[in-house]
Write an enzyme that holds these catalytic residues in place. Structure first.
Site, mmCIF file in Angstrom:
data_model
loop_
_atom_site.group_PDB
_atom_site.id
_atom_site.type_symbol
_atom_site.label_atom_id
_atom_site.label_comp_id
_atom_site.label_asym_id
_atom_site.label_seq_id
_atom_site.Cartn_x
_atom_site.Cartn_y
_atom_site.Cartn_z
ATOM 1 C CG HIS A 153 12.299 7.526 3.786
ATOM 2 N ND1 HIS A 153 12.225 7.313 5.133
ATOM 3 C CD2 HIS A 153 12.906 6.412 3.271
ATOM 4 C CE1 HIS A 153 12.752 6.134 5.431
ATOM 5 N NE2 HIS A 153 13.161 5.569 4.320
ATOM 6 C CD1 TRP A 165 -1.875 2.133 2.139
ATOM 7 C CD2 TRP A 165 -2.847 1.443 0.274
ATOM 8 N NE1 TRP A 165 -2.824 3.053 1.799
ATOM 9 C CE2 TRP A 165 -3.442 2.650 0.658
ATOM 10 C CE3 TRP A 165 -3.285 0.803 -0.899
ATOM 11 C CZ2 TRP A 165 -4.463 3.254 -0.069
ATOM 12 C CZ3 TRP A 165 -4.301 1.403 -1.629
ATOM 13 C CH2 TRP A 165 -4.884 2.610 -1.207
ATOM 14 C CB ALA A 214 18.867 12.523 10.601
ATOM 15 C CB VAL A 273 15.614 9.584 14.903
ATOM 16 C CG1 VAL A 273 16.298 10.066 13.646
ATOM 17 C CG2 VAL A 273 14.098 9.619 14.766
ATOM 18 C CD GLN A 296 10.937 12.669 2.497
ATOM 19 O OE1 GLN A 296 11.955 11.984 2.602
ATOM 20 N NE2 GLN A 296 9.843 12.423 3.200
ATOM 21 N NE ARG A 328 6.610 8.600 1.873
ATOM 22 C CZ ARG A 328 6.758 9.217 3.025
ATOM 23 N NH1 ARG A 328 5.698 9.556 3.713
ATOM 24 N NH2 ARG A 328 7.957 9.492 3.495
HETATM 25 C C1 FA5 Z 1 9.920 10.527 6.691
HETATM 26 O O1 FA5 Z 1 9.867 10.395 5.490
HETATM 27 C C2 FA5 Z 1 11.224 10.386 7.445
HETATM 28 N N1 FA5 Z 1 12.188 9.760 6.587
HETATM 29 C C3 FA5 Z 1 11.664 11.739 7.910
HETATM 30 C C4 FA5 Z 1 12.793 11.741 8.871
HETATM 31 C C5 FA5 Z 1 14.095 11.879 8.422
HETATM 32 C C6 FA5 Z 1 12.559 11.595 10.228
HETATM 33 C C7 FA5 Z 1 15.158 11.876 9.307
HETATM 34 C C8 FA5 Z 1 13.604 11.585 11.112
HETATM 35 C C9 FA5 Z 1 14.888 11.732 10.649
HETATM 36 P P1 FA5 Z 1 7.459 11.350 6.932
HETATM 37 O O2 FA5 Z 1 6.797 10.218 6.241
HETATM 38 O O3 FA5 Z 1 6.738 11.933 8.082
HETATM 39 O O4 FA5 Z 1 8.889 10.956 7.453
HETATM 40 O O5 FA5 Z 1 7.753 12.492 5.846
HETATM 41 C C10 FA5 Z 1 8.558 13.597 6.136
HETATM 42 C C11 FA5 Z 1 7.974 14.845 5.526
HETATM 43 O O6 FA5 Z 1 7.717 14.645 4.142
HETATM 44 C C12 FA5 Z 1 6.615 15.209 6.099
HETATM 45 O O7 FA5 Z 1 6.778 15.997 7.265
HETATM 46 C C13 FA5 Z 1 5.994 16.000 4.984
HETATM 47 O O8 FA5 Z 1 6.490 17.329 4.982
HETATM 48 C C14 FA5 Z 1 6.524 15.314 3.768
HETATM 49 N N2 FA5 Z 1 5.555 14.333 3.248
HETATM 50 C C15 FA5 Z 1 5.350 13.081 3.677
HETATM 51 N N3 FA5 Z 1 4.405 12.464 2.960
HETATM 52 C C16 FA5 Z 1 4.014 13.355 2.027
HETATM 53 C C17 FA5 Z 1 3.060 13.346 0.954
HETATM 54 N N4 FA5 Z 1 2.352 12.266 0.670
HETATM 55 N N5 FA5 Z 1 2.912 14.456 0.200
HETATM 56 C C18 FA5 Z 1 3.664 15.544 0.474
HETATM 57 N N6 FA5 Z 1 4.568 15.636 1.440
HETATM 58 C C19 FA5 Z 1 4.749 14.554 2.229
#
Ligand code: FA5
Length: 351
Positions: A180, A160, A319, A263, A220, A206
């Protein structure tokens, strides 16, 4: 054949009339062959017959015949020249430039708003000493998940969430479109020694149900700092510095606890919602919370530090992983992330 002087005039008239009505190269060539052709041209035949003329008229006949030939050659050259000039004239008319017409506008291209935002973010981190590096978009499951302590049964691995590449190795799919930019933490640590300070921008993918703040393709920026004595306060200071630079001093930010396997401890950073300013229970952008999450962050898990071959009692690191589209939404007050990738120039040309 005996031809008298007056019949030369008649011949000349006939030839000139025929030449007059020849109006292209082929017709002119046919005329030349008929009249002046070396083998069977009519004038050539007359010239050949000079010898057969009676002695008393031979000289006059010869002179008349030569004069006729010269006249026809001159007329032929004149006709060719006239045709060349007419062709040039019509070309000049057909291709004429109308210098009074208004010029055609050539629209200037510009950088996509997400690219502009990404560059501004990278510049803000560069000022704080972070170098930009890049990593692959098609990634090994090992770097995307295992090395980041995301175990086999973690929901992030599900069909998914993950867009897998349909290549089987040992009966398993092991490649994917990275979900990511976190795999680059390990990639960078594998090839360098502390002190490390890098940011890694890039697209991630995703299987996501899209809404005002979620797209299935997102950009990102991963940040990583590893050195002796790096602390949580360094992480917060760096992110405060970044937020002030991008959003100004009066924008409010909040950190709250969160869980990411790579982390310990983990946080999320959010910025106050520019649409409802915290007052809208129905707000589509912040879902009534008053805050928009822009990144996840934390202290790099000691196990990851050790796996990179560093001594975790000596080295620590922080990070973060930031969503560039979310930052772009906030800085321009855009209410829906999906505008970015619909390729509508009415939207894109406003930035
Ligand atoms: C992560 O992807 C972690 N790898 C982040 C991280 C890195 C945490 C290093 C700790 C240390 P997350 O799935 O929450 O986490 O995504 C991080 C950021 O990407 C979110 O805060 C948001 O700003 C952005 N993001 C996530 N999913 C989406 C989406 N579907 N569309 C747009 N922006 C998104």
């Amino acid at each position: 054949m005996t031809t008298s002087a007056p019949s030369f005039r008649a011949l000349k008239d006939e030839a000139l009339q025929a030449l007059h009505s020849a109006n292209d190269d082929a017709a002119i060539e046919a005329w030349r062959i008929e009249w002046l052709g070396r083998q069977d041209g009519r004038i050539t035949a007359i010239l050949r017959s000079v010898r057969e003329q009676p002695q008393e008229v031979r000289a006059t006949f010869g002179a008349g015949a030569n004069e006729l030939k010269a006249a026809l050659e001159t007329a032929l050259e004149g006709k060719r020249e006239a045709l060349r000039r007419a062709a040039l004239q019509s070309l000049a008319t057909a291709e004429a430039l109308d210098v009074t017409l208004p010029g055609r506008k050539r629209p200037l291209g510009r950088l996509h708003p997400v690219t502009q935002t990404m560059r501004d973010c990278l510049a803000a981190f560069a000022e704080m000493g972070f170098r930009t590096v890049e990593g692959p978009e098609v990634e090994w499951a090992y770097y995307n998940f295992d090395a980041a302590r995301i175990p086999e049964d973690h929901p992030a691995r599900d069909m998914w969430d993950t867009i897998w590449v349909d290549t089987f190795i040992d009966g398993q799919r092991k490649m994917l479109l990275r979900t990511h930019t976190t795999p680059n933490q390990v990639r960078v640590m594998e090839r360098s020694e502390p002190p490390i300070r890098v940011v890694v921008p890039g697209k991630c993918y995703r299987q996501e149900a899209t809404d005002a703040t979620h797209e299935w393709m997102l950009t990102q920026i991963e940040g990583l700092a590893v050195d002796e004595g790096v602390r949580m306060s360094d992480l917060k200071g760096t992110l405060y510095g970044f937020a002030r630079r991008l959003f100004g001093n009066d924008r409010r930010i909040i950190f709250h606890h969160s869980y990411f396997p790579f982390v310990e401890p983990g946080v999320e950073m959010a910025i106050d919602c520019f649409i409802c300013r915290g007052a809208g229970a129905e707000c589509r952008t912040c879902h009534g919370t008053g805050w928009i999450e822009i990144l996840g962050a934390g202290m790099v898990h000691p196990e990851i530090i050790e796996n990179a071959g560093y001594d975790s009692s000596r080295y620590t690191g922080f990070a973060f992983g930031m969503g560039v589209e979310r930052v772009a939404l906030l800085r321009w007050g855009i209410e829906d992330i999906r505008h970015f990738y619909q390729n509508d120039l009415r939207f894109l040309s406003q930035f």
